[in-house]
Design a protein around this motif. Structure first.
Motif, PDB file in Angstrom:
ATOM      1  N   LEU A   1      -6.876  -3.200 -29.287  1.00  0.00           N
ATOM      2  CA  LEU A   1      -6.019  -4.040 -28.444  1.00  0.00           C
ATOM      3  C   LEU A   1      -5.072  -4.926 -29.237  1.00  0.00           C
ATOM      4  O   LEU A   1      -4.131  -5.489 -28.656  1.00  0.00           O
ATOM      5  CB  LEU A   1      -6.887  -4.923 -27.533  1.00  0.00           C
ATOM      6  N   ASP A   2      -5.291  -5.071 -30.519  1.00  0.00           N
ATOM      7  CA  ASP A   2      -4.449  -5.944 -31.339  1.00  0.00           C
ATOM      8  C   ASP A   2      -3.143  -5.233 -31.685  1.00  0.00           C
ATOM      9  O   ASP A   2      -3.058  -4.501 -32.672  1.00  0.00           O
ATOM     10  CB  ASP A   2      -5.188  -6.341 -32.612  1.00  0.00           C
ATOM     11  N   CYS A   3      -2.143  -5.452 -30.861  1.00  0.00           N
ATOM     12  CA  CYS A   3      -0.848  -4.796 -31.064  1.00  0.00           C
ATOM     13  C   CYS A   3       0.089  -5.634 -31.931  1.00  0.00           C
ATOM     14  O   CYS A   3       1.255  -5.269 -32.115  1.00  0.00           O
ATOM     15  CB  CYS A   3      -0.189  -4.517 -29.717  1.00  0.00           C
ATOM     16  N   VAL A   4      -0.405  -6.758 -32.442  1.00  0.00           N
ATOM     17  CA  VAL A   4       0.380  -7.590 -33.350  1.00  0.00           C
ATOM     18  C   VAL A   4       0.140  -7.178 -34.795  1.00  0.00           C
ATOM     19  O   VAL A   4       1.069  -6.953 -35.562  1.00  0.00           O
ATOM     20  CB  VAL A   4       0.047  -9.086 -33.150  1.00  0.00           C
ATOM     21  N   ARG A   5      -1.130  -7.041 -35.147  1.00  0.00           N
ATOM     22  CA  ARG A   5      -1.475  -6.720 -36.541  1.00  0.00           C
ATOM     23  C   ARG A   5      -1.718  -5.238 -36.784  1.00  0.00           C
ATOM     24  O   ARG A   5      -1.727  -4.806 -37.937  1.00  0.00           O
ATOM     25  CB  ARG A   5      -2.714  -7.523 -36.954  1.00  0.00           C
ATOM     26  N   SER A   6      -1.942  -4.470 -35.721  1.00  0.00           N
ATOM     27  CA  SER A   6      -2.269  -3.046 -35.895  1.00  0.00           C
ATOM     28  C   SER A   6      -1.206  -2.163 -35.261  1.00  0.00           C
ATOM     29  O   SER A   6      -0.976  -2.238 -34.045  1.00  0.00           O
ATOM     30  CB  SER A   6      -3.637  -2.740 -35.273  1.00  0.00           C
ATOM     31  N   GLU A   7      -0.576  -1.341 -36.066  1.00  0.00           N
ATOM     32  CA  GLU A   7       0.375  -0.364 -35.570  1.00  0.00           C
ATOM     33  C   GLU A   7      -0.371   0.909 -35.158  1.00  0.00           C
ATOM     34  O   GLU A   7      -1.547   1.074 -35.495  1.00  0.00           O
ATOM     35  CB  GLU A   7       1.413  -0.053 -36.645  1.00  0.00           C
TER      36      GLU A   7
ATOM     37  N   GLY B   1      -6.218   3.590 -23.268  1.00  0.00           N
ATOM     38  CA  GLY B   1      -5.149   3.658 -22.282  1.00  0.00           C
ATOM     39  C   GLY B   1      -3.859   3.031 -22.785  1.00  0.00           C
ATOM     40  O   GLY B   1      -3.830   2.352 -23.826  1.00  0.00           O
ATOM     41  N   LEU B   2      -2.801   3.287 -22.051  1.00  0.00           N
ATOM     42  CA  LEU B   2      -1.488   2.695 -22.323  1.00  0.00           C
ATOM     43  C   LEU B   2      -0.966   2.073 -21.044  1.00  0.00           C
ATOM     44  O   LEU B   2      -1.124   2.638 -19.960  1.00  0.00           O
ATOM     45  CB  LEU B   2      -0.493   3.750 -22.821  1.00  0.00           C
ATOM     46  N   MET B   3      -0.343   0.907 -21.162  1.00  0.00           N
ATOM     47  CA  MET B   3       0.180   0.209 -19.990  1.00  0.00           C
ATOM     48  C   MET B   3       1.675  -0.054 -20.154  1.00  0.00           C
ATOM     49  O   MET B   3       2.145  -0.304 -21.265  1.00  0.00           O
ATOM     50  CB  MET B   3      -0.574  -1.113 -19.795  1.00  0.00           C
ATOM     51  N   GLU B   4       2.395   0.042 -19.053  1.00  0.00           N
ATOM     52  CA  GLU B   4       3.830  -0.253 -19.047  1.00  0.00           C
ATOM     53  C   GLU B   4       4.207  -0.905 -17.726  1.00  0.00           C
ATOM     54  O   GLU B   4       3.741  -0.484 -16.665  1.00  0.00           O
ATOM     55  CB  GLU B   4       4.636   1.032 -19.231  1.00  0.00           C
ATOM     56  N   THR B   5       5.025  -1.938 -17.784  1.00  0.00           N
ATOM     57  CA  THR B   5       5.534  -2.583 -16.578  1.00  0.00           C
ATOM     58  C   THR B   5       6.925  -2.043 -16.300  1.00  0.00           C
ATOM     59  O   THR B   5       7.823  -2.153 -17.145  1.00  0.00           O
ATOM     60  CB  THR B   5       5.578  -4.107 -16.741  1.00  0.00           C
ATOM     61  N   TYR B   6       7.086  -1.451 -15.129  1.00  0.00           N
ATOM     62  CA  TYR B   6       8.359  -0.852 -14.757  1.00  0.00           C
ATOM     63  C   TYR B   6       9.084  -1.769 -13.777  1.00  0.00           C
ATOM     64  O   TYR B   6       8.513  -2.198 -12.761  1.00  0.00           O
ATOM     65  CB  TYR B   6       8.144   0.521 -14.126  1.00  0.00           C
TER      66      TYR B   6
ATOM     67  N   ARG C   1       6.066   5.807 -26.776  1.00  0.00           N
ATOM     68  CA  ARG C   1       6.162   5.174 -28.097  1.00  0.00           C
ATOM     69  C   ARG C   1       6.031   3.651 -28.028  1.00  0.00           C
ATOM     70  O   ARG C   1       5.258   3.043 -28.787  1.00  0.00           O
ATOM     71  CB  ARG C   1       7.487   5.550 -28.754  1.00  0.00           C
ATOM     72  N   ALA C   2       6.750   3.021 -27.123  1.00  0.00           N
ATOM     73  CA  ALA C   2       6.717   1.551 -27.033  1.00  0.00           C
ATOM     74  C   ALA C   2       5.346   1.055 -26.601  1.00  0.00           C
ATOM     75  O   ALA C   2       4.840   0.053 -27.125  1.00  0.00           O
ATOM     76  CB  ALA C   2       7.790   1.060 -26.062  1.00  0.00           C
ATOM     77  N   ALA C   3       4.728   1.745 -25.658  1.00  0.00           N
ATOM     78  CA  ALA C   3       3.410   1.326 -25.186  1.00  0.00           C
ATOM     79  C   ALA C   3       2.360   1.495 -26.281  1.00  0.00           C
ATOM     80  O   ALA C   3       1.453   0.658 -26.426  1.00  0.00           O
ATOM     81  CB  ALA C   3       3.014   2.111 -23.944  1.00  0.00           C
ATOM     82  N   MET C   4       2.451   2.559 -27.068  1.00  0.00           N
ATOM     83  CA  MET C   4       1.514   2.753 -28.165  1.00  0.00           C
ATOM     84  C   MET C   4       1.639   1.639 -29.192  1.00  0.00           C
ATOM     85  O   MET C   4       0.649   1.233 -29.821  1.00  0.00           O
ATOM     86  CB  MET C   4       1.740   4.106 -28.844  1.00  0.00           C
ATOM     87  N   ARG C   5       2.821   1.111 -29.349  1.00  0.00           N
ATOM     88  CA  ARG C   5       3.027   0.035 -30.327  1.00  0.00           C
ATOM     89  C   ARG C   5       2.685  -1.336 -29.761  1.00  0.00           C
ATOM     90  O   ARG C   5       2.136  -2.182 -30.464  1.00  0.00           O
ATOM     91  CB  ARG C   5       4.502   0.043 -30.789  1.00  0.00           C
ATOM     92  N   HIS C   6       2.969  -1.562 -28.481  1.00  0.00           N
ATOM     93  CA  HIS C   6       2.894  -2.927 -27.945  1.00  0.00           C
ATOM     94  C   HIS C   6       1.922  -3.129 -26.786  1.00  0.00           C
ATOM     95  O   HIS C   6       1.570  -4.276 -26.492  1.00  0.00           O
ATOM     96  CB  HIS C   6       4.287  -3.371 -27.471  1.00  0.00           C
ATOM     97  N   ARG C   7       1.479  -2.051 -26.105  1.00  0.00           N
ATOM     98  CA  ARG C   7       0.700  -2.254 -24.880  1.00  0.00           C
ATOM     99  C   ARG C   7      -0.473  -1.273 -24.794  1.00  0.00           C
ATOM    100  O   ARG C   7      -0.633  -0.558 -23.815  1.00  0.00           O
ATOM    101  CB  ARG C   7       1.612  -2.139 -23.648  1.00  0.00           C
ATOM    102  N   ARG C   8      -1.284  -1.248 -25.845  1.00  0.00           N
ATOM    103  CA  ARG C   8      -2.503  -0.446 -25.792  1.00  0.00           C
ATOM    104  C   ARG C   8      -3.530  -1.136 -24.893  1.00  0.00           C
ATOM    105  O   ARG C   8      -3.591  -2.366 -24.831  1.00  0.00           O
ATOM    106  CB  ARG C   8      -3.063  -0.236 -27.199  1.00  0.00           C
ATOM    107  N   ALA C   9      -4.334  -0.338 -24.207  1.00  0.00           N
ATOM    108  CA  ALA C   9      -5.241  -0.888 -23.207  1.00  0.00           C
ATOM    109  C   ALA C   9      -6.583  -0.166 -23.225  1.00  0.00           C
ATOM    110  O   ALA C   9      -6.745   0.879 -23.869  1.00  0.00           O
ATOM    111  CB  ALA C   9      -4.609  -0.777 -21.813  1.00  0.00           C
ATOM    112  N   LEU C  10      -7.537  -0.744 -22.522  1.00  0.00           N
ATOM    113  CA  LEU C  10      -8.846  -0.133 -22.303  1.00  0.00           C
ATOM    114  C   LEU C  10      -9.017   0.139 -20.818  1.00  0.00           C
ATOM    115  O   LEU C  10      -8.625  -0.677 -19.981  1.00  0.00           O
ATOM    116  CB  LEU C  10      -9.960  -1.071 -22.771  1.00  0.00           C
TER     117      LEU C  10
END
Length: 248
Positions: A184-190, A137-142, A94-103
């Motif tokens: 990639l715009d995780c600020v304006r696009s949910e 893709g989705l990215m997450e820093t662990y 959920r968090a990555a879909m909202r804040h860390r979408r990737a290619l």
């Protein structure tokens, strides 16, 4: 799903596709497997005034998503894919879909068609018009208990296009270049604003080339894994069906 893929295009081609600069040189990778490093592009810091490049950066991540809240990654399954239809609702993604979408740049992917006898036929699935292309893709820093950090990622999947559904019912979600900025715009696009980008590609976008089972072994990393072979499993099944129809 997507359990193996390839990136064999030259770095300058990847840079041009993604709109990023200074991608480190890399050799062709014909058989990328889970837990290996993969290239991802995410939204980055603003470019200097006058730059005509988008606000993006490229980085290497571990292919195998680890959510930030995981206490012990060894207790979790290896998360290389995320279903695009439900990722925004799952606690893991959920968090990555909202804040860390990737290619994820790719030249194509591999898929396996299972026969009724438990055998499989591997296919190299590539863009009919050539690559590279970009998967969603989705990215997450662990943050590990010792304090070190590891960037991890997963590839989003969607329903297979009708011409590939007989091989497998899922496939990587492809983001078209004209939609990179919106994805990639995780600020304006949910997530709900970009859900339409995760639809299956049209029939004919990909072509499926039957290849040998050499791709099954991670140690096989050369171009021979993409060489066309006769699809024995498929031919046997067709013959069996024809015989069954003849008997009736």
């Amino acid at each position: 799903m997507c359990g193996r893929f390839a990136l064999t295009d030259r770095p300058e081609g990847v840079e041009a596709l993604l709109g990023v600069a200074e991608v480190e040189a890399f050799p062709p990778r014909y058989n990328i497997a889970p837990t290996q490093p993969i290239l991802m592009t995410v939204g980055g810091a603003p470019r200097p005034e006058g730059s005509n490049l988008p606000d993006r950066r490229a980085l290497l991540v571990r292919w195998g998503f680890i959510p930030s809240w995981a206490k012990n990654p060894k207790d979790m399954p290896l998360l290389i894919n995320a279903r695009s239809e439900t990722a925004a609702e799952k606690a893991t993604f959920r968090a990555a879909m909202r804040h860390r979408r990737a290619l994820v740049p790719a030249s194509g992917f591999y898929e396996w068609r299972r026969s009724g006898k438990g055998r499989t036929q591997a296919y190299w699935v590539r863009p009919r018009s050539g690559g590279p292309i970009a998967f969603a893709g989705l990215m997450e820093t662990y943050a590990e208990p010792g304090g070190s950090e590891i960037d991890t990622g997963a590839i989003l999947t969607t329903a297979a296009s009708r011409d590939l559904a007989d091989i497998h019912h899922r496939m990587p979600a492809v983001i078209r270049p004209e939609h990179f900025s919106r994805w990639l715009d995780c600020v304006r696009s949910e997530p709900r604003d970009v859900a339409d980008l995760l639809a299956p590609v049209e029939e004919g976008f990909f072509e499926a080339v039957p290849v040998s089972d050499r791709v099954n072994k991670v140690a096989n990393t050369g171009p021979e894994v993409q060489e066309r072979v006769e699809p024995e499993v498929v031919e046997e099944e067709v013959a069996e069906r024809a015989e069954q129809l003849r008997l009736f």
